[in-house]
Design a protein around this motif. Sequence first.
Motif, mmCIF file in Angstrom:
data_model
loop_
_atom_site.group_PDB
_atom_site.id
_atom_site.type_symbol
_atom_site.label_atom_id
_atom_site.label_comp_id
_atom_site.label_asym_id
_atom_site.label_seq_id
_atom_site.Cartn_x
_atom_site.Cartn_y
_atom_site.Cartn_z
ATOM 1 N N LEU A 72 13.771 -42.658 0.613
ATOM 2 C CA LEU A 72 14.036 -41.762 1.748
ATOM 3 C C LEU A 72 15.148 -42.313 2.639
ATOM 4 C CD1 LEU A 72 13.001 -39.154 3.244
ATOM 5 C CD2 LEU A 72 11.592 -40.682 4.626
ATOM 6 N N LEU A 73 15.083 -43.625 2.915
ATOM 7 C CA LEU A 73 16.024 -44.228 3.860
ATOM 8 C C LEU A 73 17.289 -44.749 3.183
ATOM 9 C CD1 LEU A 73 13.531 -46.197 6.144
ATOM 10 C CD2 LEU A 73 14.397 -43.871 6.403
ATOM 11 N N GLY A 74 17.312 -44.737 1.844
ATOM 12 C CA GLY A 74 18.484 -45.253 1.141
ATOM 13 C C GLY A 74 18.622 -46.753 1.290
ATOM 14 N N GLU A 97 6.807 -38.674 8.343
ATOM 15 C CA GLU A 97 7.864 -37.653 8.296
ATOM 16 C C GLU A 97 7.802 -36.853 6.999
ATOM 17 O OE1 GLU A 97 9.649 -36.565 10.682
ATOM 18 O OE2 GLU A 97 10.693 -35.130 9.393
ATOM 19 N N GLU A 127 9.471 -29.832 -3.699
ATOM 20 C CA GLU A 127 10.774 -29.609 -3.057
ATOM 21 C C GLU A 127 11.175 -30.797 -2.182
ATOM 22 O OE1 GLU A 127 11.060 -26.014 -0.695
ATOM 23 O OE2 GLU A 127 12.998 -26.645 0.118
ATOM 24 N N VAL A 128 10.220 -31.306 -1.397
ATOM 25 C CA VAL A 128 10.533 -32.432 -0.500
ATOM 26 C C VAL A 128 10.895 -33.676 -1.317
ATOM 27 C CG1 VAL A 128 9.546 -34.031 1.187
ATOM 28 C CG2 VAL A 128 9.200 -31.570 1.455
ATOM 29 N N ALA A 163 8.004 -43.217 7.667
ATOM 30 C CA ALA A 163 8.506 -42.440 6.522
ATOM 31 C C ALA A 163 7.416 -41.531 5.953
ATOM 32 C CB ALA A 163 9.034 -43.391 5.446
ATOM 33 N N ASN A 196 6.879 -27.115 5.825
ATOM 34 C CA ASN A 196 7.299 -26.140 4.813
ATOM 35 C C ASN A 196 6.172 -25.138 4.542
ATOM 36 O OD1 ASN A 196 7.820 -25.083 2.103
ATOM 37 N ND2 ASN A 196 9.503 -26.565 2.029
ATOM 38 N N THR A 232 14.393 -33.042 -2.981
ATOM 39 C CA THR A 232 15.529 -32.967 -2.060
ATOM 40 C C THR A 232 15.763 -34.281 -1.317
ATOM 41 O OG1 THR A 232 15.014 -30.631 -1.732
ATOM 42 C CG2 THR A 232 16.531 -31.625 -0.162
ATOM 43 N N MET A 233 14.702 -34.877 -0.792
ATOM 44 C CA MET A 233 14.876 -36.064 0.064
ATOM 45 C C MET A 233 14.869 -37.370 -0.720
ATOM 46 S SD MET A 233 15.287 -34.604 2.961
ATOM 47 C CE MET A 233 15.477 -36.022 4.020
ATOM 48 N N ASN A 286 5.117 -34.457 7.405
ATOM 49 C CA ASN A 286 5.573 -33.438 8.339
ATOM 50 C C ASN A 286 6.456 -32.395 7.629
ATOM 51 O OD1 ASN A 286 5.864 -32.410 11.050
ATOM 52 N ND2 ASN A 286 7.939 -33.245 11.048
ATOM 53 N N MET A 287 7.321 -32.876 6.744
ATOM 54 C CA MET A 287 8.185 -31.937 6.017
ATOM 55 C C MET A 287 7.364 -31.056 5.071
ATOM 56 S SD MET A 287 11.665 -33.869 4.963
ATOM 57 C CE MET A 287 12.037 -35.389 5.792
#
Lengths: 160, 121
Positions: free
Chosen positions: A74-76, A94, A18-19, A91, A102, A22-23, A97-98
């Motif tokens: 992640l940061l684009g 984080e 999922e992470v 990054a 979750n 989504t990210m 962490n996500m």
Amino acid sequence: MESRIEQIDQFTREAVQEVFQTMLSMEVNPEPPCPLVADPEGQIVGSVGFIGEATGFICIYAGVRFARVITSRLLGLAEKEIKTTEMVDDAIGELSNMVVGNVKSRLCDNGALCTLTIPSVVRGQDLSVKGAADVSRRTIGFQNCEYYLQAEIFLKERGN
Amino acid sequence: MRALVVDDSRSIRMILGRQLKELGFEISEAADGQDALARLNGGDVVDLLLVDWNMPAMNGYDLVCAVRANVLLAGVRILMVTTESSLSQVEKALAVGADEYLMKPFTKELLVEKLALLGMN
């Protein structure tokens, strides 16, 4: 009845997918764990713990090259814009962490109240984590084309 | 509109900052609740606070409580943006005055949806 470690194993598989979806708009597919391919630039490990009615921690391992791709997505930013190791470390911290956040939320919603620790990130070559004797351990591999990622779950046995 | 992004992760501050700028917001950043509160008490005027839960110095929950205890900041809308997404945590944040809750991981579309619920689209 599903054991706690089996439950966390399943939550972790779903959380990583999922992470990443989504990210990072990136598919990663769970697969049996295999030895991490040596990355000449080394490995990076993000780790976050959970403490309470379920206690343990989850480590996310990646090669530094893949970690830079993750950071870029992640940061684009273009990969050449990732100029410092701190950007990659933050990054990966984080992202870990996500994933663990979750998992922790699903544990809480299933009656195992716990709190998160702050993320930590370690870099090196041939990194591995050893758990104590009273720790259950699971390893899950994830593949995205040429890149490989590993999640390792350490869960303290109840009653110890 | 002005938004203050409060998160100890530089990555999240960058992601949210970029997305909010694309939506027309002016952005400022704080790395924890204490830093954010100092900015607000020091006269920074913001319309929207985006607040992580787990941060050093002062966590997001305590920041929400502090902001809601200050009548001068009554008009500030608060969006929690956090991995703390269990139902009990969401209810706890909303009970002390957070206006909306965005769970990590999130997309820009989800952020826009939450801003719309706050009347900030």
